[in-house]
Design a protein around this motif. Structure first.
Motif, PDB file in Angstrom:
ATOM      1  N   ARG A 275       0.847  -1.191   0.000  1.00 13.72           N
ATOM      2  CA  ARG A 275       0.000   0.000   0.000  1.00 13.72           C
ATOM      3  C   ARG A 275       0.880   1.237   0.000  1.00 13.72           C
ATOM      4  O   ARG A 275       1.820   1.340   0.790  1.00 13.72           O
ATOM      5  N   ILE A 276       0.558   2.136  -0.877  1.00 10.43           N
ATOM      6  CA  ILE A 276       1.297   3.396  -0.952  1.00 10.43           C
ATOM      7  C   ILE A 276       0.457   4.463  -0.272  1.00 10.43           C
ATOM      8  O   ILE A 276      -0.688   4.711  -0.664  1.00 10.43           O
ATOM      9  N   ALA A 277       1.001   5.063   0.765  1.00 11.29           N
ATOM     10  CA  ALA A 277       0.268   6.084   1.506  1.00 11.29           C
ATOM     11  C   ALA A 277       0.066   7.316   0.622  1.00 11.29           C
ATOM     12  O   ALA A 277       0.993   7.804  -0.012  1.00 11.29           O
ATOM     13  N   THR A 278      -1.157   7.802   0.564  1.00  9.89           N
ATOM     14  CA  THR A 278      -1.467   8.984  -0.239  1.00  9.89           C
ATOM     15  C   THR A 278      -2.193   9.998   0.626  1.00  9.89           C
ATOM     16  O   THR A 278      -2.727   9.655   1.678  1.00  9.89           O
ATOM     17  N   LYS A 279      -2.219  11.224   0.165  1.00  4.76           N
ATOM     18  CA  LYS A 279      -2.938  12.283   0.880  1.00  4.76           C
ATOM     19  C   LYS A 279      -4.029  12.815  -0.028  1.00  4.76           C
ATOM     20  O   LYS A 279      -3.855  12.864  -1.248  1.00  4.76           O
ATOM     21  N   PRO A 280      -5.146  13.249   0.552  1.00  6.00           N
ATOM     22  CA  PRO A 280      -6.196  13.824  -0.298  1.00  6.00           C
ATOM     23  C   PRO A 280      -5.717  15.129  -0.938  1.00  6.00           C
ATOM     24  O   PRO A 280      -4.953  15.894  -0.335  1.00  6.00           O
ATOM     25  N   SER A 281      -6.193  15.398  -2.159  1.00  7.64           N
ATOM     26  CA  SER A 281      -5.790  16.623  -2.857  1.00  7.64           C
ATOM     27  C   SER A 281      -6.453  17.839  -2.208  1.00  7.64           C
ATOM     28  O   SER A 281      -7.410  17.702  -1.433  1.00  7.64           O
ATOM     29  N   ARG A 282      -5.963  19.010  -2.558  1.00  7.07           N
ATOM     30  CA  ARG A 282      -6.516  20.247  -2.005  1.00  7.07           C
ATOM     31  C   ARG A 282      -7.984  20.394  -2.409  1.00  7.07           C
ATOM     32  O   ARG A 282      -8.828  20.797  -1.608  1.00  7.07           O
ATOM     33  N   ALA A 283      -8.297  20.036  -3.658  1.00  7.34           N
ATOM     34  CA  ALA A 283      -9.678  20.124  -4.153  1.00  7.34           C
ATOM     35  C   ALA A 283     -10.587  19.177  -3.377  1.00  7.34           C
ATOM     36  O   ALA A 283     -11.723  19.534  -3.041  1.00  7.34           O
ATOM     37  N   ALA A 284     -10.095  17.962  -3.069  1.00 10.12           N
ATOM     38  CA  ALA A 284     -10.897  16.993  -2.320  1.00 10.12           C
ATOM     39  C   ALA A 284     -11.172  17.505  -0.912  1.00 10.12           C
ATOM     40  O   ALA A 284     -12.284  17.355  -0.387  1.00 10.12           O
ATOM     41  N   LYS A 285     -10.160  18.126  -0.308  1.00  9.34           N
ATOM     42  CA  LYS A 285     -10.349  18.701   1.041  1.00  9.34           C
ATOM     43  C   LYS A 285     -11.392  19.815   0.992  1.00  9.34           C
ATOM     44  O   LYS A 285     -12.251  19.916   1.865  1.00  9.34           O
ATOM     45  N   ALA A 286     -11.305  20.653  -0.065  1.00  6.67           N
ATOM     46  CA  ALA A 286     -12.243  21.769  -0.202  1.00  6.67           C
ATOM     47  C   ALA A 286     -13.674  21.241  -0.388  1.00  6.67           C
ATOM     48  O   ALA A 286     -14.617  21.771   0.218  1.00  6.67           O
ATOM     49  N   ARG A 287     -13.841  20.206  -1.221  1.00  9.24           N
ATOM     50  CA  ARG A 287     -15.170  19.617  -1.425  1.00  9.24           C
ATOM     51  C   ARG A 287     -15.735  19.090  -0.106  1.00  9.24           C
ATOM     52  O   ARG A 287     -16.915  19.257   0.190  1.00  9.24           O
ATOM     53  N   ARG A 288     -14.894  18.442   0.675  1.00  7.47           N
ATOM     54  CA  ARG A 288     -15.323  17.888   1.962  1.00  7.47           C
ATOM     55  C   ARG A 288     -15.797  19.004   2.892  1.00  7.47           C
ATOM     56  O   ARG A 288     -16.872  18.917   3.488  1.00  7.47           O
ATOM     57  N   VAL A 289     -15.000  20.058   2.992  1.00  9.41           N
ATOM     58  CA  VAL A 289     -15.357  21.174   3.874  1.00  9.41           C
ATOM     59  C   VAL A 289     -16.632  21.854   3.380  1.00  9.41           C
ATOM     60  O   VAL A 289     -17.510  22.181   4.186  1.00  9.41           O
ATOM     61  N   ASP A 290     -16.762  22.045   2.056  1.00  7.12           N
ATOM     62  CA  ASP A 290     -17.968  22.669   1.494  1.00  7.12           C
ATOM     63  C   ASP A 290     -19.219  21.860   1.826  1.00  7.12           C
ATOM     64  O   ASP A 290     -20.252  22.415   2.196  1.00  7.12           O
TER      65      ASP A 290
END
Length: 140
Positions: free
Chosen positions: A106-121
């Protein structure tokens, strides 16, 4: 030889079978005839399996492996000794086949800035809906 794949098989001498009395259907026969099979396979000392496969097999088998590294499979599904024997061997082969599969790292990944923004919205929008529900109507 117990054939696992075209290129891998387990030597018969590494398998130990014991016939024991089974519980379940069979009427009076169940108390007289030892139809259940207890198949034992020493995973740690096996020369048929490569070391990584042995380790994965031990992990996959879980509680079925003793402290000494012996895999115990009990088969009592059928009313005849022969079918239970085949069942135990088939289950061992399936378990070894599963252990042959090397899991992908498994390669550890981080959510993109756009994905974080969608979540917060979406959280802000949901909070707004709940806020509207809080207002009390006035009865004038």
């Amino acid at each position: 030889m117990l054939e696992i794949t075209n290129s891998l098989s387990i030597d018969e001498r590494e398998l130990e079978e014991r016939f024991i009395r089974a519980s379940g259907p069979g009427g009076q026969n169940v108390n007289k005839v030892s139809t259940a099979v207890e198949l034992r396979f020493d995973v740690r000392r096996s020369e048929s399996l490569p070391a990584p496969v042995r380790d994965r097999l031990e992990r996959l088998a879980g509680r079925r492996v003793t402290d000494d590294g012996v895999l115990v499979i009990r088969a009592d599904r059928f009313r005849t000794q022969e079918r239970n024997r085949e069942d135990a061997r088939a289950r061992l082969a399936a378990l070894v086949r599963e252990a042959l599969h090397v899991p992908k790292k498994r390669i550890a990944t981080k959510p993109s800035r756009a994905a974080k923004a969608r979540r917060v919205d979406s959280k802000v929008k949901r909070g707004g809906v709940k806020k509207l529900r809080r207002s009390r109507p006035s009865f004038d």
